[in-house]
Design an enzyme around this catalytic site. Structure first.
Site, short mmCIF file in Angstrom:
data_model
loop_
_atom_site.label_atom_id
_atom_site.label_comp_id
_atom_site.label_asym_id
_atom_site.label_seq_id
_atom_site.Cartn_x
_atom_site.Cartn_y
_atom_site.Cartn_z
N HIS A 198 -19.24 -20.40 24.13
CA HIS A 198 -18.84 -21.96 23.64
C HIS A 198 -20.09 -22.70 24.03
CE1 HIS A 198 -16.65 -25.71 23.79
NE2 HIS A 198 -15.78 -25.05 23.22
N CYS A 236 -18.20 -24.38 18.12
CA CYS A 236 -17.26 -25.58 18.46
C CYS A 236 -17.96 -26.88 17.77
CB CYS A 236 -17.00 -25.85 19.88
SG CYS A 236 -16.19 -27.32 20.29
N HIS A 263 -14.02 -23.55 16.75
CA HIS A 263 -13.15 -24.46 16.98
C HIS A 263 -13.44 -25.76 16.28
CE1 HIS A 263 -12.90 -23.11 21.48
NE2 HIS A 263 -12.39 -22.38 20.85
N ASP A 308 -8.58 -27.95 17.01
CA ASP A 308 -8.91 -28.18 18.78
C ASP A 308 -8.56 -29.64 18.88
OD1 ASP A 308 -9.75 -27.61 21.03
OD2 ASP A 308 -11.75 -27.44 20.63
N HIS A 309 -8.28 -29.99 20.12
CA HIS A 309 -8.31 -31.39 20.67
C HIS A 309 -7.51 -32.35 19.69
CE1 HIS A 309 -11.70 -30.76 23.61
NE2 HIS A 309 -10.78 -29.80 23.51
N TYR A 322 -3.90 -31.12 23.85
CA TYR A 322 -3.55 -29.59 23.45
C TYR A 322 -2.01 -29.97 23.13
CZ TYR A 322 -7.53 -27.20 24.28
OH TYR A 322 -9.00 -26.74 24.05
#
Ligand code: DNO
Length: 346
Positions: A198, A236, A263, A308-309, A322
């Site tokens: 990542h 990501c 991501h 994501d997020h 999350y």
């Protein structure tokens, strides 16, 4: 493409049943979170995750993350033994059918934000980053409480850890990474695991700590250490995209073979080294999600992807970034983009 959703295990307020109700969901992304870093994961715990997911029609093929012990990143005398534990966890995961393992090599902190719940004009809230605010914090005074990183350190331990990193610059961290990869990539090749690093988030150095996975140049160096495709990345978009110099579609096209996990999230850049996390669609942030997904489709990506997020919307509370609702919307949007693009161009 296999749409996935992060699940923090039984303590996650979002149940597997709810995840399975999101259209198009292939599987979960999880980990044995309760075992301290540097220890072996009991096979029963790995198998339990697999059967819990399977009971809801979900696959468990992606682990996020197997954490890398700080002493490996520091190149401490016991690094080799700890690398051995990491490798053993990879073998056990492969045995249970896991295909991709996400990890990172960020010293001390994982992802970092200055705000966990910035209120947006529509009443939702989101994670935000403002470099000026971050630099005013003194992590060793316990100023920081972030949901992403290991909060089990006491202030004293954190101070000691930051001290130990004083002698480690980027070059030294690369050396320690090399030592790690040289040992674990052959294990991945043998076991059939794709390791997926990542990027650093945000992709620049903070508090004087080295940070090395920040963009295309880092990828060149990373792959030159071990050319096997088992030595791959988690792309990501929000992490790399915080630095406008990172051309995400170009990175995707260039390194497609090495991208095992994506991501896919959007961020709104609000100034120099300032951003907030936005809803996933292109129009909500600064990243062109259409161009990103198009690059993946055109490169023949058939790995794992997850939203994501998310923001907190519709009154939801929970682990910042999350929640269920905004990430579920994100998953549907990404699947829609994927279907639209693939049917048009393929
Ligand atoms: C944040 C996540 C990171 C990620 C790790 C991977 O939401 O993307 O915490 O899981 O950095 O090792």
């Amino acid at each position: 493409m296999k749409m996935s959703f992060r699940w923090y295990g039984e303590r996650d307020p979002i149940s597997l049943e709810k995840i399975s109700q999101i259209p198009g969901m292939h599987g979960i992304v999880s980990a044995v979170y309760e075992v301290p870093v540097g220890q072996e994961w009991p096979e029963e715990r790995i198998d339990a995750l697999k059967s819990q997911a399977a009971a809801h029609g979900l696959a468990f093929e992606v682990v996020e993350s197997v954490p890398v012990h700080e002493r490996i990143k520091m190149g401490a005398p016991d690094a080799d033994a700890l690398i051995g534990v990491f490798a053993e966890n990879l073998r056990r995961l492969a045995k249970a059918g896991v295909k991709v393992v996400c990890y990172n090599f960020m010293p001390v902190f994982d992802w970092l934000r200055s705000e966990l719940a910035r209120t947006l004009p529509d009443g939702s809230n989101a994670l935000a980053y403002d470099e000026e605010a971050v630099l005013k914090l003194d992590p060793s005074k316990g100023d920081l409480s972030l949901p992403g990183w290991d909060e089990s350190y006491t202030k004293e331990e954190l101070r000691a850890l930051l001290d130990q990193y004083k002698n480690i610059n980027d070059e030294k961290l690369w050396e320690n990474m090399e030592r790690f990869l040289k040992k674990v990539i052959p294990v991945c090749d043998e076991a059939g695991i794709k390791l997926a690093i990542h990027p650093d988030d945000p992709p620049w150095s903070l508090f004087g700590l080295p940070r090395i996975i920040t963009g295309a140049n880092s990828y060149e160096r990373l792959f030159s250490i071990e050319p096997s495709d088992s030595n791959g990345v988690t792309l990501c978009t929000g992490s790399l995209g915080a630095d406008p110099a990172n051309d995400l579609p170009a990175i995707i096209r260039k390194y497609a073979r090495k991208i095992h996990f994506v991501h896919a999230r959007n961020i709104l850049i609000t100034g120099g080294r300032q951003f907030q996390e936005s809803a996933h669609p292109t129009e909500c942030g600064s990243l062109d999600m259409y161009a990103i997904i198009k690059a993946l489709v055109e490169s023949g990506f058939d790995g794992y992807i997850r939203p994501d997020h998310g923001r907190m919307i519709w009154g939801e509370t929970g682990k910042p970034g999350y929640g269920l609702y905004d990430r579920a919307l994100g998953a549907c949007y990404l699947s829609g983009l994927w279907e639209g693009i693939s049917k048009t161009i393929l």
